[in-house]
Scaffold this active site. Sequence first.
Site, PDB file in Angstrom:
ATOM      1  N   THR A   1       0.832  -1.195   0.000  1.00 27.47           N
ATOM      2  CA  THR A   1       0.000   0.000   0.000  1.00 27.47           C
ATOM      3  C   THR A   1       0.870   1.250   0.000  1.00 27.47           C
ATOM      4  OG1 THR A   1      -0.094  -0.152   2.401  1.00 27.47           O
ATOM      5  CG2 THR A   1      -1.941  -1.086   1.173  1.00 27.47           C
TER       6      THR A   1
ATOM      7  N   ASN B   1       4.776  -2.803   3.457  1.00 23.68           N
ATOM      8  CA  ASN B   1       5.207  -4.189   3.493  1.00 23.68           C
ATOM      9  C   ASN B   1       4.130  -5.109   2.929  1.00 23.68           C
ATOM     10  OD1 ASN B   1       4.045  -3.207   6.151  1.00 23.68           O
ATOM     11  ND2 ASN B   1       3.636  -5.396   6.219  1.00 23.68           N
TER      12      ASN B   1
ATOM     13  N   ASP C   1       7.850  -6.619   8.149  1.00 29.35           N
ATOM     14  CA  ASP C   1       7.219  -5.296   8.202  1.00 29.35           C
ATOM     15  C   ASP C   1       8.228  -4.183   7.940  1.00 29.35           C
ATOM     16  OD1 ASP C   1       5.274  -3.327   8.465  1.00 29.35           O
ATOM     17  OD2 ASP C   1       5.206  -3.415  10.643  1.00 29.35           O
TER      18      ASP C   1
ATOM     19  N   ASN D   1      11.255   5.019  11.224  1.00 31.27           N
ATOM     20  CA  ASN D   1       9.837   4.896  10.915  1.00 31.27           C
ATOM     21  C   ASN D   1       9.240   6.273  10.709  1.00 31.27           C
ATOM     22  OD1 ASN D   1       7.422   3.495  10.485  1.00 31.27           O
ATOM     23  ND2 ASN D   1       7.712   2.212  12.263  1.00 31.27           N
ATOM     24  N   TRP D   2       8.127   6.352  10.065  1.00 28.61           N
ATOM     25  CA  TRP D   2       7.497   7.628   9.756  1.00 28.61           C
ATOM     26  C   TRP D   2       6.974   8.343  11.003  1.00 28.61           C
ATOM     27  CZ3 TRP D   2       2.347   8.550  10.752  1.00 28.61           C
ATOM     28  CH2 TRP D   2       1.574   7.433  11.059  1.00 28.61           C
TER      29      TRP D   2
END
Length: 182
Positions: free
Chosen positions: A27, A47, A93, A180-181
Amino acid sequence: NRGDAAMEAAAKTWGPDFWKNTGGGGTAWNGFTFDAETNRIYVGTGNAGPYDPQLRDPGSSGDNLYTSSIVALDANTGKYVWHYQETPRDSWDYKATPNMVLATLNLEGKVRKVLMHVPTNGFFYVIDRDTGKPISAEKATVVTWAKSIDMKTGRPVEEPGIRYAKGDHEQWPGAVGGHNWQ
């Protein structure tokens, strides 16, 4: 889409029955960057799911394109230009959705347009914006799932036993990733 080369390339990396087992992923969220110099949009994809590739894509050993990838699209047409999959056949992930930074750098005496990215897999990538090929890929944190990135192929050099085939093992980065975001 029959006749779409990018979709046909992706189909070759998934088994024929992945969709029957709720497999999929890739996505697009958060990691979108517009490049005015090349008139491209770079999309960071999520992922694959479920994480275990044998559940997600039974009987296949493909990379599961375009998950955990950066995908470059023409901003006017939306057509595929290139992709770079940072974590082929992702099992952990390790999404490619964190922010991307564009820059023009002088590397070894040559001016290069680059995309810099630290996905959750723990590596810091410097990628050529014209070709999608990695220029550099070094560990940005503790990484135990891969020794390095092979700069000839662009693929990770995976550590033995990381795919849960022989029981438990300690793996870094963990579930939240090396970057990570959030």
